[in-house]
Design a protein around this motif. Structure first.
Motif, short mmCIF file in Angstrom:
data_model
loop_
_atom_site.label_atom_id
_atom_site.label_comp_id
_atom_site.label_asym_id
_atom_site.label_seq_id
_atom_site.Cartn_x
_atom_site.Cartn_y
_atom_site.Cartn_z
N SER A 86 34.11 39.99 30.12
CA SER A 86 32.69 40.36 30.11
C SER A 86 31.83 39.25 30.73
O SER A 86 30.71 39.50 31.17
CB SER A 86 32.21 40.66 28.69
N PHE A 87 32.37 38.03 30.80
CA PHE A 87 31.64 36.93 31.42
C PHE A 87 31.51 37.11 32.93
O PHE A 87 30.77 36.38 33.59
CB PHE A 87 32.31 35.59 31.11
N VAL A 88 32.23 38.10 33.50
CA VAL A 88 32.11 38.39 34.93
C VAL A 88 30.67 38.76 35.27
O VAL A 88 30.19 38.52 36.38
CB VAL A 88 33.08 39.51 35.36
N LYS A 89 29.95 39.35 34.31
CA LYS A 89 28.56 39.73 34.57
C LYS A 89 27.68 38.52 34.85
O LYS A 89 26.59 38.65 35.41
CB LYS A 89 28.00 40.54 33.41
N GLU A 90 28.16 37.31 34.49
CA GLU A 90 27.39 36.09 34.72
C GLU A 90 27.69 35.44 36.07
O GLU A 90 26.99 34.52 36.47
CB GLU A 90 27.67 35.07 33.61
N VAL A 91 28.73 35.89 36.76
CA VAL A 91 29.11 35.21 37.99
C VAL A 91 28.53 35.91 39.22
O VAL A 91 28.31 37.12 39.23
CB VAL A 91 30.65 35.09 38.14
N ASP A 92 28.29 35.11 40.25
CA ASP A 92 27.80 35.63 41.53
C ASP A 92 28.94 35.85 42.51
O ASP A 92 28.84 36.70 43.39
CB ASP A 92 26.79 34.63 42.13
N CYS A 93 29.99 35.05 42.38
CA CYS A 93 31.16 35.15 43.25
C CYS A 93 32.41 35.04 42.39
O CYS A 93 32.44 34.23 41.47
CB CYS A 93 31.18 34.00 44.28
N VAL A 94 33.42 35.83 42.70
CA VAL A 94 34.67 35.73 41.95
C VAL A 94 35.86 35.87 42.89
O VAL A 94 35.87 36.70 43.81
CB VAL A 94 34.74 36.80 40.83
N ALA A 95 36.84 34.99 42.70
CA ALA A 95 38.08 35.05 43.47
C ALA A 95 39.19 35.56 42.56
O ALA A 95 39.27 35.16 41.39
CB ALA A 95 38.44 33.67 44.00
N ILE A 96 40.02 36.44 43.08
CA ILE A 96 41.16 36.97 42.34
C ILE A 96 42.42 36.31 42.89
O ILE A 96 42.76 36.49 44.07
CB ILE A 96 41.24 38.49 42.44
N ALA A 97 43.09 35.53 42.06
CA ALA A 97 44.29 34.80 42.49
C ALA A 97 45.39 35.01 41.47
O ALA A 97 45.74 34.12 40.70
CB ALA A 97 43.97 33.31 42.64
N VAL A 98 45.93 36.22 41.45
CA VAL A 98 46.96 36.59 40.47
C VAL A 98 48.29 36.82 41.17
O VAL A 98 48.34 37.01 42.39
CB VAL A 98 46.54 37.86 39.68
N PRO A 99 49.41 36.81 40.43
CA PRO A 99 50.72 36.96 41.06
C PRO A 99 50.92 38.33 41.69
O PRO A 99 50.37 39.33 41.23
CB PRO A 99 51.69 36.76 39.89
N THR A 100 51.75 38.36 42.73
CA THR A 100 52.17 39.62 43.36
C THR A 100 53.68 39.56 43.54
O THR A 100 54.17 39.30 44.64
CB THR A 100 51.47 39.85 44.72
N PRO A 101 54.44 39.75 42.48
CA PRO A 101 55.90 39.65 42.55
C PRO A 101 56.52 40.87 43.24
O PRO A 101 55.84 41.86 43.54
CB PRO A 101 56.31 39.58 41.09
N LEU A 102 57.80 40.78 43.48
CA LEU A 102 58.59 41.93 43.95
C LEU A 102 59.38 42.48 42.78
O LEU A 102 59.81 41.73 41.90
CB LEU A 102 59.56 41.51 45.05
N ASP A 103 59.59 43.81 42.77
CA ASP A 103 60.46 44.37 41.74
C ASP A 103 61.92 44.24 42.19
O ASP A 103 62.22 43.65 43.23
CB ASP A 103 60.07 45.82 41.44
N LYS A 104 62.83 44.79 41.41
CA LYS A 104 64.26 44.62 41.71
C LYS A 104 64.67 45.32 43.01
O LYS A 104 65.73 45.05 43.56
CB LYS A 104 65.11 45.10 40.55
N PHE A 105 63.82 46.22 43.50
CA PHE A 105 64.09 46.90 44.77
C PHE A 105 63.38 46.22 45.94
O PHE A 105 63.31 46.77 47.03
CB PHE A 105 63.67 48.37 44.68
N LYS A 106 62.82 45.02 45.70
CA LYS A 106 62.07 44.23 46.68
C LYS A 106 60.86 45.00 47.21
O LYS A 106 60.51 44.94 48.39
CB LYS A 106 62.97 43.77 47.83
N GLN A 107 60.21 45.70 46.29
CA GLN A 107 58.94 46.36 46.61
C GLN A 107 57.82 45.63 45.87
O GLN A 107 58.00 45.19 44.73
CB GLN A 107 58.97 47.83 46.19
N PRO A 108 56.64 45.47 46.52
CA PRO A 108 55.55 44.71 45.91
C PRO A 108 55.06 45.32 44.61
O PRO A 108 54.91 46.55 44.50
CB PRO A 108 54.45 44.76 46.98
N ASP A 109 54.82 44.46 43.64
CA ASP A 109 54.21 44.86 42.37
C ASP A 109 52.75 44.39 42.41
O ASP A 109 52.47 43.21 42.22
CB ASP A 109 54.97 44.22 41.21
N VAL A 110 51.84 45.32 42.67
CA VAL A 110 50.42 44.95 42.77
C VAL A 110 49.68 45.24 41.47
O VAL A 110 48.45 45.28 41.44
CB VAL A 110 49.73 45.68 43.95
#
Length: 438
Positions: A86-110
């Motif tokens: 909920s603190f996002v309402k206080e920000v003017d700019c936000v960067a999203i830097a979260v993991p993007t692993p592959l599953d066991k079939f080597k397909q991206p998990d977004v």
């Protein structure tokens, strides 16, 4: 440029903008620290209570951050962390830097991108900038992130601004850190690009390079790591062939390096590690299927690189056999389980696969790593041993990470049998006849 963009740029320039970072890992925390050091009030968001608690206590858990800097920023209120979006309402700019692993079939998990974007979307407001930094396939920003954010009723490029700027973090790099590494930025509209580029120019020292779209920036990041993936695959294939031919691949590479043009050295090893090189090229392989294209070169390089841990164990087995010993029942000391030297990062470390293959063949494996005291893998817990004691009982010592902490002269002298997969012993002058290399 519309009035909201102009207003946000003014806030960025006069440092009155509040900045958020979603994901406080190897990318997010250094980015949050740099933004706070640049004079912005920064709020870090993470779903892991432990990370939030550590940050708010001023305790660093990322190698590339100076402990005192983090502590000082927290103390003076420039940086705080929370699990409450909920603190996002206080920000003017936000960067999203979260993991993007592959599953066991080597397909991206977004799924991490999706869930983080949904959390941001709930509190998205007019005049806000959102930048995706997570490495992913071309099209993610516009095809996944943008529609989720626009469910808020706000329109991208008019009411809020959206861009992609790929992370370029190289853990352990002594020269290039988040602060001085050049940054690529591509926005959904020209205003989006300008606003995002302005933020990075006010935070970082490296050049900010603007591209025409998020897709270009996304593809650029994939190209960087695919370039390394394929060239390491070539180096590994050459190493396999050189081994069969009785030629020293390391000497071959040193000789090739003397050419002042047309050659760039890449080195073989026990496999690929880290979050980027083993994974990122397969984001592109996945996306290429949508266009009915098969990325043969990427997949072939992947097959070669994936084979290297098995190749290492096969060679260890042959070395033991030459000394009338079986791998089954032999005591193996592994030196280094981090994916690269002088860091504590084990993500996708090839040493883990080497351990798997060794134990599958009946070896009794112990390890030492000055940066990693213990870890869990495959339901089993491993604890770092004292290598100076363990080397006395080891039938073979395998160097899988070339940490600079090791006394390689002593290792070569005391090992009954040594297999160096990283050319870590290249400077050892004595007992060179005892060194077996990849």
């Amino acid at each position: 440029m519309n009035s909201l963009a102009q207003s946000l740029i003014e806030k960025i320039q006069n440092k009155t903008a509040t900045v958020g970072v979603v994901g406080l890992g190897y990318v997010g925390l250094p980015l949050a620290v740099e933004k706070a050091k640049a004079g912005y009030k920064v709020i870090g968001f993470d779903v892991q209570d432990k990370k939030v608690e550590l940050v708010n206590a001023g305790h660093n858990y990322i190698g590339d951050i100076i402990d005192e800097q983090l502590s000082e920023l927290v103390k003076k209120g420039a940086l705080k962390a929370t699990t409450d979006f909920s603190f996002v309402k206080e920000v003017d700019c936000v960067a999203i830097a979260v993991p993007t692993p592959l599953d066991k079939f080597k397909q991206p998990d977004v799924s991490y991108i999706v869930s983080s974007t949904e959390d941001v979307s709930k509190y998205l407001h007019k005049g806000m900038l959102v930048v995706l930094e997570s490495t992913t396939y071309p099209g993610t920003t516009e095809e996944i992130v943008k529609p989720i954010l626009e469910k808020s009723g706000l329109k991208c490029g008019e009411d809020f601004f959206l861009a992609f700027s790929p992370e370029r973090v190289d853990p352990g790099n002594k020269k290039f850190k988040t602060k001085n590494t050049p940054k690529v930025v591509g926005g959904c509209t020209e205003d989006c690009t300008k606003v995002a580029a302005m933020l990075y120019r006010n935070v970082l020292e490296g050049e900010i390079f603007e591209v025409s779209s998020p897709a270009v920036a996304e593809m650029e990041k994939i190209l960087e790591n695919t370039f390394r993936h394929i060239n390491i695959g070539l180096a590994n294939e050459m190493a396999i062939l050189c081994k069969k031919m009785g030629i020293d691949i390391w000497e071959v590479i040193e000789a090739a390096k003397t050419k002042p043009y047309g050659f760039m050295p890449f080195y073989p090893g026990p496999g690929l590690g880290g979050h980027c090189i083993p994974l990122d090229p397969f984001y592109l392989t996945y996306k290429a299927r949508e266009y009915d294209y098969h990325t043969r070169l990427i997949e072939t390089a992947g097959e070669i690189n994936d084979f290297m841990p098995e190749f290492v164990v096969d060679n260890a087995m042959r070395l033991l056999n030459e000394h009338k010993k079986s791998l089954n029942g032999s005591k193996v000391l592994l030196l280094g389980v981090a994916y690269k030297n002088d860091i504590d990062d084990m993500r996708e470390s090839p040493a883990l696969k080497v351990i798997e293959h060794l134990e599958k063949n009946g070896a009794k494996v112990v390890y030492n790593d000055p940066y990693i005291k213990s870890f869990k893998h495959g339901g089993k817990e491993y604890t770092s041993v004292n290598w100076e004691d363990a080397i006395k009982d080891a039938d073979i010592v395998v160097i899988t990470t070339a940490h600079s902490d090791y006394d390689y002269e002593k290792i070569v002298k005391e090992a009954a049998l040594l297999y160096d997969t990283r050319n870590a012993t290249k400077s050892v002058k004595n007992n060179r006849n005892k060194i077996n290399k990849l």
